[in-house]
Structure formats: C-alpha cells, structure tokens
Design a protein around this motif. Sequence first.
Motif, PDB file in Angstrom:
ATOM      1  N   TRP A  93      13.721 -23.264 -19.247  1.00 39.56           N
ATOM      2  CA  TRP A  93      13.163 -22.235 -18.360  1.00 39.56           C
ATOM      3  C   TRP A  93      14.216 -21.255 -17.851  1.00 39.56           C
ATOM      4  O   TRP A  93      13.903 -20.379 -17.050  1.00 39.56           O
ATOM      5  N   TRP A  94      15.457 -21.392 -18.299  1.00 41.42           N
ATOM      6  CA  TRP A  94      16.511 -20.477 -17.859  1.00 41.42           C
ATOM      7  C   TRP A  94      16.158 -19.049 -18.260  1.00 41.42           C
ATOM      8  O   TRP A  94      15.555 -18.801 -19.298  1.00 41.42           O
ATOM      9  N   GLY A  95      16.558 -18.111 -17.415  1.00 39.09           N
ATOM     10  CA  GLY A  95      16.361 -16.698 -17.710  1.00 39.09           C
ATOM     11  C   GLY A  95      14.947 -16.190 -17.474  1.00 39.09           C
ATOM     12  O   GLY A  95      14.605 -15.088 -17.908  1.00 39.09           O
ATOM     13  N   ARG A  96      14.132 -16.950 -16.774  1.00 38.39           N
ATOM     14  CA  ARG A  96      12.730 -16.563 -16.556  1.00 38.39           C
ATOM     15  C   ARG A  96      12.407 -16.244 -15.103  1.00 38.39           C
ATOM     16  O   ARG A  96      11.256 -16.078 -14.738  1.00 38.39           O
ATOM     17  N   GLY A  97      13.414 -16.215 -14.242  1.00 41.75           N
ATOM     18  CA  GLY A  97      13.185 -15.897 -12.839  1.00 41.75           C
ATOM     19  C   GLY A  97      12.818 -17.088 -11.976  1.00 41.75           C
ATOM     20  O   GLY A  97      12.538 -16.924 -10.782  1.00 41.75           O
ATOM     21  N   VAL A  98      12.817 -18.271 -12.551  1.00 42.88           N
ATOM     22  CA  VAL A  98      12.406 -19.473 -11.820  1.00 42.88           C
ATOM     23  C   VAL A  98      13.406 -19.805 -10.707  1.00 42.88           C
ATOM     24  O   VAL A  98      13.012 -20.112  -9.577  1.00 42.88           O
ATOM     25  N   ALA A  99      14.696 -19.733 -11.008  1.00 49.20           N
ATOM     26  CA  ALA A  99      15.708 -20.020  -9.989  1.00 49.20           C
ATOM     27  C   ALA A  99      15.610 -19.015  -8.848  1.00 49.20           C
ATOM     28  O   ALA A  99      15.664 -19.396  -7.669  1.00 49.20           O
ATOM     29  N   SER A 100      15.454 -17.748  -9.173  1.00 49.21           N
ATOM     30  CA  SER A 100      15.341 -16.718  -8.129  1.00 49.21           C
ATOM     31  C   SER A 100      14.153 -16.984  -7.215  1.00 49.21           C
ATOM     32  O   SER A 100      14.253 -16.835  -5.992  1.00 49.21           O
ATOM     33  N   ALA A 101      13.037 -17.382  -7.793  1.00 45.75           N
ATOM     34  CA  ALA A 101      11.846 -17.677  -6.988  1.00 45.75           C
ATOM     35  C   ALA A 101      12.104 -18.851  -6.048  1.00 45.75           C
ATOM     36  O   ALA A 101      11.721 -18.814  -4.874  1.00 45.75           O
ATOM     37  N   ALA A 102      12.746 -19.891  -6.550  1.00 47.86           N
ATOM     38  CA  ALA A 102      13.037 -21.062  -5.716  1.00 47.86           C
ATOM     39  C   ALA A 102      14.038 -20.712  -4.616  1.00 47.86           C
ATOM     40  O   ALA A 102      13.881 -21.138  -3.462  1.00 47.86           O
ATOM     41  N   ILE A 103      15.051 -19.935  -4.956  1.00 50.87           N
ATOM     42  CA  ILE A 103      16.041 -19.511  -3.966  1.00 50.87           C
ATOM     43  C   ILE A 103      15.372 -18.669  -2.885  1.00 50.87           C
ATOM     44  O   ILE A 103      15.614 -18.865  -1.689  1.00 50.87           O
ATOM     45  N   ASP A 104      14.528 -17.729  -3.279  1.00 48.04           N
ATOM     46  CA  ASP A 104      13.835 -16.876  -2.308  1.00 48.04           C
ATOM     47  C   ASP A 104      13.011 -17.695  -1.326  1.00 48.04           C
ATOM     48  O   ASP A 104      12.981 -17.398  -0.124  1.00 48.04           O
ATOM     49  N   ARG A 105      12.340 -18.740  -1.810  1.00 48.66           N
ATOM     50  CA  ARG A 105      11.547 -19.611  -0.919  1.00 48.66           C
ATOM     51  C   ARG A 105      12.447 -20.263   0.122  1.00 48.66           C
ATOM     52  O   ARG A 105      12.130 -20.292   1.312  1.00 48.66           O
ATOM     53  N   ALA A 106      13.574 -20.807  -0.340  1.00 48.97           N
ATOM     54  CA  ALA A 106      14.499 -21.480   0.574  1.00 48.97           C
ATOM     55  C   ALA A 106      15.103 -20.487   1.563  1.00 48.97           C
ATOM     56  O   ALA A 106      15.162 -20.763   2.765  1.00 48.97           O
ATOM     57  N   VAL A 107      15.532 -19.331   1.085  1.00 47.31           N
ATOM     58  CA  VAL A 107      16.142 -18.318   1.945  1.00 47.31           C
ATOM     59  C   VAL A 107      15.159 -17.859   3.022  1.00 47.31           C
ATOM     60  O   VAL A 107      15.527 -17.721   4.195  1.00 47.31           O
ATOM     61  N   THR A 108      13.922 -17.636   2.639  1.00 51.64           N
ATOM     62  CA  THR A 108      12.915 -17.204   3.603  1.00 51.64           C
ATOM     63  C   THR A 108      12.769 -18.223   4.727  1.00 51.64           C
ATOM     64  O   THR A 108      12.720 -17.858   5.912  1.00 51.64           O
ATOM     65  N   ARG A 109      12.750 -19.501   4.382  1.00 56.82           N
ATOM     66  CA  ARG A 109      12.608 -20.545   5.415  1.00 56.82           C
ATOM     67  C   ARG A 109      13.854 -20.652   6.279  1.00 56.82           C
ATOM     68  O   ARG A 109      13.759 -20.842   7.492  1.00 56.82           O
ATOM     69  N   ILE A 110      15.021 -20.576   5.661  1.00 53.93           N
ATOM     70  CA  ILE A 110      16.269 -20.665   6.429  1.00 53.93           C
ATOM     71  C   ILE A 110      16.346 -19.501   7.412  1.00 53.93           C
ATOM     72  O   ILE A 110      16.652 -19.687   8.584  1.00 53.93           O
ATOM     73  N   ARG A 111      16.055 -18.308   6.926  1.00 58.33           N
ATOM     74  CA  ARG A 111      16.106 -17.133   7.813  1.00 58.33           C
ATOM     75  C   ARG A 111      15.045 -17.200   8.909  1.00 58.33           C
ATOM     76  O   ARG A 111      15.272 -16.733  10.019  1.00 58.33           O
ATOM     77  N   ALA A 112      13.884 -17.765   8.614  1.00 56.89           N
ATOM     78  CA  ALA A 112      12.830 -17.896   9.626  1.00 56.89           C
ATOM     79  C   ALA A 112      13.313 -18.744  10.802  1.00 56.89           C
ATOM     80  O   ALA A 112      12.860 -18.562  11.928  1.00 56.89           O
ATOM     81  N   GLY A 113      14.245 -19.649  10.520  1.00 53.69           N
ATOM     82  CA  GLY A 113      14.832 -20.464  11.576  1.00 53.69           C
ATOM     83  C   GLY A 113      16.005 -19.794  12.276  1.00 53.69           C
ATOM     84  O   GLY A 113      16.630 -20.393  13.156  1.00 53.69           O
ATOM     85  N   GLY A 114      16.343 -18.581  11.861  1.00 51.80           N
ATOM     86  CA  GLY A 114      17.399 -17.817  12.514  1.00 51.80           C
ATOM     87  C   GLY A 114      18.795 -18.011  11.948  1.00 51.80           C
ATOM     88  O   GLY A 114      19.762 -17.510  12.518  1.00 51.80           O
ATOM     89  N   ALA A 115      18.921 -18.711  10.834  1.00 56.17           N
ATOM     90  CA  ALA A 115      20.252 -18.983  10.273  1.00 56.17           C
ATOM     91  C   ALA A 115      20.600 -18.016   9.136  1.00 56.17           C
ATOM     92  O   ALA A 115      19.716 -17.428   8.514  1.00 56.17           O
ATOM     93  N   THR A 116      21.881 -17.891   8.885  1.00 57.51           N
ATOM     94  CA  THR A 116      22.380 -17.182   7.709  1.00 57.51           C
ATOM     95  C   THR A 116      22.467 -18.205   6.579  1.00 57.51           C
ATOM     96  O   THR A 116      23.163 -19.219   6.721  1.00 57.51           O
ATOM     97  N   PRO A 117      21.766 -17.984   5.472  1.00 61.23           N
ATOM     98  CA  PRO A 117      21.775 -18.966   4.379  1.00 61.23           C
ATOM     99  C   PRO A 117      23.163 -19.178   3.785  1.00 61.23           C
ATOM    100  O   PRO A 117      23.933 -18.229   3.597  1.00 61.23           O
ATOM    101  N   ARG A 118      23.444 -20.433   3.468  1.00 60.21           N
ATOM    102  CA  ARG A 118      24.705 -20.844   2.856  1.00 60.21           C
ATOM    103  C   ARG A 118      24.407 -21.761   1.692  1.00 60.21           C
ATOM    104  O   ARG A 118      23.334 -22.345   1.608  1.00 60.21           O
ATOM    105  N   LEU A 119      25.379 -21.898   0.817  1.00 54.05           N
ATOM    106  CA  LEU A 119      25.299 -22.869  -0.276  1.00 54.05           C
ATOM    107  C   LEU A 119      26.700 -23.187  -0.739  1.00 54.05           C
ATOM    108  O   LEU A 119      27.654 -22.481  -0.413  1.00 54.05           O
ATOM    109  N   TRP A 120      26.807 -24.276  -1.510  1.00 56.29           N
ATOM    110  CA  TRP A 120      28.063 -24.655  -2.153  1.00 56.29           C
ATOM    111  C   TRP A 120      27.809 -24.663  -3.647  1.00 56.29           C
ATOM    112  O   TRP A 120      26.793 -25.173  -4.104  1.00 56.29           O
ATOM    113  N   CYS A 121      28.743 -24.095  -4.410  1.00 50.83           N
ATOM    114  CA  CYS A 121      28.601 -23.999  -5.863  1.00 50.83           C
ATOM    115  C   CYS A 121      29.937 -24.334  -6.509  1.00 50.83           C
ATOM    116  O   CYS A 121      30.993 -23.938  -6.003  1.00 50.83           O
TER     117      CYS A 121
END
Length: 165
Positions: A93-121
């Motif tokens: 499923w790489w290259g189909r926008g699936v990761a972006s969709a999942a990231i957007d869901r997480a970012v929206t929830r994190i921001r709704a709680g007032g935080a700046t989203p972070r990650l480790w890679c």
Amino acid sequence: MTRPSRLGPFRAATASDAEALRDLEQAANLAALGHVFDPREYPFPAAGVLDRWRAVLEEEGVTVDVAEGPPGLVVFAAHDRTTLRHLAVHPEWWGRGVASAAIDRAVTRIRAGGATPRLWCLDANQRAMALYRRLGWEVSGAQRRAEWPPYPTEIEMVLRGSNRE
C-alpha cells in the motif's frame, strides 16, 4: 501483482489486533529497514514487539487507529496526547496516501488537545523522513537510541502550523 484498490474505514484497534499489529510492523520493517536491522544479524524481535503492542493497547491515553484491506491489516497509527508513537503501512500500500491519512488523523487529535505534534523516527529511515518533511514536520535537534539492537539513532520531529504547509 495487482495493487489493492480499497482501504476500509479507520477504526480503533482492540486487544484482539495485537498479533496483526506485530505482523504488519514486521512486514513494513523488513521492507523499509533491512539496511538498518539486517535480518541475518538482527532478526525481527516478534515476541518483544507483540508484548509491546499488548502493553500499548492497554495503555491509558493511547489511541491506535487501524484500517484494513487486502492483505488484512494495512495501516496503523498509534498516538498519545502529544506524540505519534507508531506508524506502519503494509508495503503493498506504499505510495497511496495511506500513511498521510493516518498521520492526519493523529495530528488532528493531538492538536485538538492543544499540543504540538511530535514523533521519533530512525534517522536512517529515509522514506519516512521524506514523507514527514513533505507533510511539514521539522527536525527538533533531539536524538535518542532506538529500543532494538543495533540501537540506531532516532531523531525527534515536530509539526508546527497546519497539517499540510
């Protein structure tokens, strides 16, 4: 090989998804990180990863979103109130926008709680780093050792501004 065409809706993962989460993580890691975790020298730590998923799924304040499609579980994104903690997409499923969709869901929830989203890679995960940069994430300068041998370097990234710059 025929590319899968339909991703199911996102849903909250449950304890019964632990093995599928481990299996998806293994498939994605073997495809993307063999140059870091050479499977001949560092076999995938299946038991340890399964134990970690069981703990994550029980951890208060952690959300794990998943979606299915052929060949089963296709994507997961786990986050807490500030951090995107785990993300993987099945290689088919790489290259189909699936990761972006999942990231957007997480970012929206994190921001709704007032935080700046972070990650480790992993700094050697160039595919993931390119995706995060394309989505507007920036390297913070913080580093740490990964939890699995050979303990490569992880770098922290933050997302300021809108989800998509």
